[in-house]
Design a protein around this motif. Structure first.
Motif, PDB file in Angstrom:
ATOM      1  N   ASN A   1      91.864 123.514  23.694  1.00  0.00           N
ATOM      2  CA  ASN A   1      91.231 122.203  23.750  1.00  0.00           C
ATOM      3  C   ASN A   1      92.016 121.125  23.003  1.00  0.00           C
ATOM      4  O   ASN A   1      91.672 119.939  23.079  1.00  0.00           O
ATOM      5  CB  ASN A   1      89.807 122.262  23.194  1.00  0.00           C
ATOM      6  CG  ASN A   1      88.840 122.967  24.109  1.00  0.00           C
ATOM      7  OD1 ASN A   1      87.933 123.664  23.655  1.00  0.00           O
ATOM      8  ND2 ASN A   1      89.015 122.811  25.420  1.00  0.00           N
TER       9      ASN A   1
ATOM     10  N   GLU B   1      95.608 117.155  31.512  1.00  0.00           N
ATOM     11  CA  GLU B   1      95.417 118.245  32.474  1.00  0.00           C
ATOM     12  C   GLU B   1      96.724 118.987  32.720  1.00  0.00           C
ATOM     13  O   GLU B   1      96.747 120.220  32.777  1.00  0.00           O
ATOM     14  CB  GLU B   1      94.881 117.699  33.799  1.00  0.00           C
ATOM     15  CG  GLU B   1      93.445 117.237  33.758  1.00  0.00           C
ATOM     16  CD  GLU B   1      92.903 116.958  35.155  1.00  0.00           C
ATOM     17  OE1 GLU B   1      93.478 117.484  36.136  1.00  0.00           O
ATOM     18  OE2 GLU B   1      91.900 116.221  35.260  1.00  0.00           O
TER      19      GLU B   1
ATOM     20  N   VAL C   1      97.586 121.560  30.147  1.00  0.00           N
ATOM     21  CA  VAL C   1      96.789 122.785  30.283  1.00  0.00           C
ATOM     22  C   VAL C   1      97.344 123.650  31.411  1.00  0.00           C
ATOM     23  O   VAL C   1      97.539 124.865  31.258  1.00  0.00           O
ATOM     24  CB  VAL C   1      95.310 122.436  30.549  1.00  0.00           C
ATOM     25  CG1 VAL C   1      94.496 123.716  30.757  1.00  0.00           C
ATOM     26  CG2 VAL C   1      94.735 121.620  29.397  1.00  0.00           C
TER      27      VAL C   1
ATOM     28  N   LEU D   1      98.965 127.454  31.159  1.00  0.00           N
ATOM     29  CA  LEU D   1      98.457 128.593  31.925  1.00  0.00           C
ATOM     30  C   LEU D   1      99.543 129.181  32.829  1.00  0.00           C
ATOM     31  O   LEU D   1      99.637 130.401  33.000  1.00  0.00           O
ATOM     32  CB  LEU D   1      97.242 128.169  32.751  1.00  0.00           C
ATOM     33  CG  LEU D   1      96.029 127.688  31.939  1.00  0.00           C
ATOM     34  CD1 LEU D   1      94.928 127.191  32.869  1.00  0.00           C
ATOM     35  CD2 LEU D   1      95.501 128.785  31.018  1.00  0.00           C
TER      36      LEU D   1
ATOM     37  N   THR E   1      88.045 118.942  26.642  1.00  0.00           N
ATOM     38  CA  THR E   1      87.740 120.117  27.445  1.00  0.00           C
ATOM     39  C   THR E   1      87.516 119.708  28.898  1.00  0.00           C
ATOM     40  O   THR E   1      87.482 118.517  29.239  1.00  0.00           O
ATOM     41  CB  THR E   1      86.521 120.876  26.884  1.00  0.00           C
ATOM     42  OG1 THR E   1      86.522 122.219  27.387  1.00  0.00           O
ATOM     43  CG2 THR E   1      85.206 120.192  27.246  1.00  0.00           C
TER      44      THR E   1
ATOM     45  N   LYS F   1      87.001 123.841  36.758  1.00  0.00           N
ATOM     46  CA  LYS F   1      88.382 123.355  36.775  1.00  0.00           C
ATOM     47  C   LYS F   1      89.338 124.414  36.258  1.00  0.00           C
ATOM     48  O   LYS F   1      90.397 124.661  36.848  1.00  0.00           O
ATOM     49  CB  LYS F   1      88.509 122.070  35.945  1.00  0.00           C
ATOM     50  CG  LYS F   1      88.182 120.805  36.696  1.00  0.00           C
ATOM     51  CD  LYS F   1      88.893 119.604  36.078  1.00  0.00           C
ATOM     52  CE  LYS F   1      88.832 118.415  37.002  1.00  0.00           C
ATOM     53  NZ  LYS F   1      89.628 117.263  36.485  1.00  0.00           N
ATOM     54  N   TYR F   2      88.991 125.011  35.123  1.00  0.00           N
ATOM     55  CA  TYR F   2      89.845 126.083  34.600  1.00  0.00           C
ATOM     56  C   TYR F   2      89.991 127.192  35.644  1.00  0.00           C
ATOM     57  O   TYR F   2      91.090 127.711  35.861  1.00  0.00           O
ATOM     58  CB  TYR F   2      89.256 126.661  33.310  1.00  0.00           C
ATOM     59  CG  TYR F   2      89.304 125.731  32.122  1.00  0.00           C
ATOM     60  CD1 TYR F   2      90.507 125.454  31.475  1.00  0.00           C
ATOM     61  CD2 TYR F   2      88.146 125.124  31.638  1.00  0.00           C
ATOM     62  CE1 TYR F   2      90.554 124.610  30.369  1.00  0.00           C
ATOM     63  CE2 TYR F   2      88.185 124.275  30.543  1.00  0.00           C
ATOM     64  CZ  TYR F   2      89.389 124.019  29.904  1.00  0.00           C
ATOM     65  OH  TYR F   2      89.427 123.174  28.823  1.00  0.00           O
ATOM     66  N   GLU F   3      88.881 127.533  36.281  1.00  0.00           N
ATOM     67  CA  GLU F   3      88.902 128.592  37.299  1.00  0.00           C
ATOM     68  C   GLU F   3      89.828 128.209  38.448  1.00  0.00           C
ATOM     69  O   GLU F   3      90.658 129.024  38.889  1.00  0.00           O
ATOM     70  CB  GLU F   3      87.487 128.836  37.808  1.00  0.00           C
ATOM     71  CG  GLU F   3      87.382 129.957  38.833  1.00  0.00           C
ATOM     72  CD  GLU F   3      85.946 130.160  39.289  1.00  0.00           C
ATOM     73  OE1 GLU F   3      85.577 131.327  39.550  1.00  0.00           O
ATOM     74  OE2 GLU F   3      85.191 129.173  39.388  1.00  0.00           O
TER      75      GLU F   3
ATOM     76  N   TRP G   1      92.344 126.096  38.469  1.00  0.00           N
ATOM     77  CA  TRP G   1      93.736 126.093  38.024  1.00  0.00           C
ATOM     78  C   TRP G   1      94.294 127.508  37.963  1.00  0.00           C
ATOM     79  O   TRP G   1      95.422 127.771  38.390  1.00  0.00           O
ATOM     80  CB  TRP G   1      93.853 125.427  36.654  1.00  0.00           C
ATOM     81  CG  TRP G   1      93.578 123.958  36.668  1.00  0.00           C
ATOM     82  CD1 TRP G   1      93.737 123.088  37.719  1.00  0.00           C
ATOM     83  CD2 TRP G   1      93.078 123.170  35.580  1.00  0.00           C
ATOM     84  NE1 TRP G   1      93.375 121.821  37.350  1.00  0.00           N
ATOM     85  CE2 TRP G   1      92.975 121.826  36.051  1.00  0.00           C
ATOM     86  CE3 TRP G   1      92.717 123.446  34.270  1.00  0.00           C
ATOM     87  CZ2 TRP G   1      92.524 120.792  35.234  1.00  0.00           C
ATOM     88  CZ3 TRP G   1      92.268 122.407  33.449  1.00  0.00           C
ATOM     89  CH2 TRP G   1      92.164 121.100  33.935  1.00  0.00           C
TER      90      TRP G   1
END
Length: 245
Positions: A111, A116, A119, A123, A203, A208-210, A212
């Motif tokens: 965080n 974006e 991040v 990943l 955050t 969104k995380y999923e 990405w």
């Protein structure tokens, strides 16, 4: 950007509410340690979790952007007669690791990335560092915590040796927060030294995380909340994400 110069010295005292043992159990539940797997602790801080994972049978290395944090971690490992490699490196510039069994980004460290793209880059670099079948574990603040709970400041803390007053302010980007902390740490008996820290966190929605993670190439993504196996709810505070390459 937080310097962590003095913050590293008081960090452990301020993290006493974090159930590190439960973090270890989460990892052990899905990544058994029978073959002494390699594990990279990204944003390892003062090394509390890395030391526990070493004791649990993982072959641990750690990275952190703060050299001050790494100095505290190194002293901790030396006192416990542990040999855990530590490297000063930002997570979005991760390099030099290959065929890792496990990577973790614990205690909302991700965080601290404001954009974006940072991040996504982090990943992606983790994905490239994992072996096929390797796993990523990380947690983030929920939208609810960022947008509502953090804005209930000021928060205070006093254990006799460390006192702080913590103010928050809504950040510029959606779901972001400025943290303004004033510390009074005992320097000598009866005398306290003041220092100030400013931190910024952002955050994103779990979806969104999923998205990405799947776009990068992870084959499975599992999302839970608040140190449980339950799915996130509207008032969940911490989101846990596990992804498999």
């Amino acid at each position: 950007m937080a310097s962590y110069e003095r913050f590293a010295q008081v960090y452990d005292a301020l993290m006493t509410d974090i159930p590190y043992d439960e973090y270890v159990e989460w990892i052990k539940a899905y990544a058994p340690q029978a073959k002494y797997p390699t594990l990279l602790d990204i944003g390892c801080g003062t090394g509390v979790l890395a030391a526990l994972l070493d004791e649990a049978g993982y072959q641990v290395s750690g990275i952190d952007l703060s050299e001050e944090m790494l100095m505290v971690a190194s002293a901790r490992f030396a006192a416990a007669n542990k040999s855990i490699p530590l490297i000063s490196m930002s997570m979005e510039q991760l390099e030099g690791f290959h065929e890792l069994d496990i990577a973790i980004i614990p205690i909302d460290s991700i965080n601290y990335l404001r954009e974006e793209q940072a991040v996504i880059e982090t990943l992606q670099r983790i994905y490239d560092s994992l072996r096929q079948g390797g796993q990523l574990f990380f947690d983030v603040h929920s939208l609810y915590k960022m947008d509502e709970i953090f804005l209930e400041s000021p928060f205070t803390y006093d254990d006799g040796e460390i006192t702080y007053v913590w103010h928050t302010e809504q950040g510029k980007e959606p779901h972001s927060i400025y943290h303004y902390m004033t510390f009074f740490a005992e320097a000598t008996e009866g005398l306290y030294e003041r220092f100030d820290e400013e931190h910024y966190q952002r955050t994103f929605a779990p979806e969104k995380y999923e998205a990405w993670l799947y776009a990068i190439g992870f084959s499975e993504v599992h999302i839970t909340a608040d140190w449980s196996t339950e799915q996130p709810e509207e008032e969940s505070e911490r989101i846990f994400i596990r992804a498999i390459k």
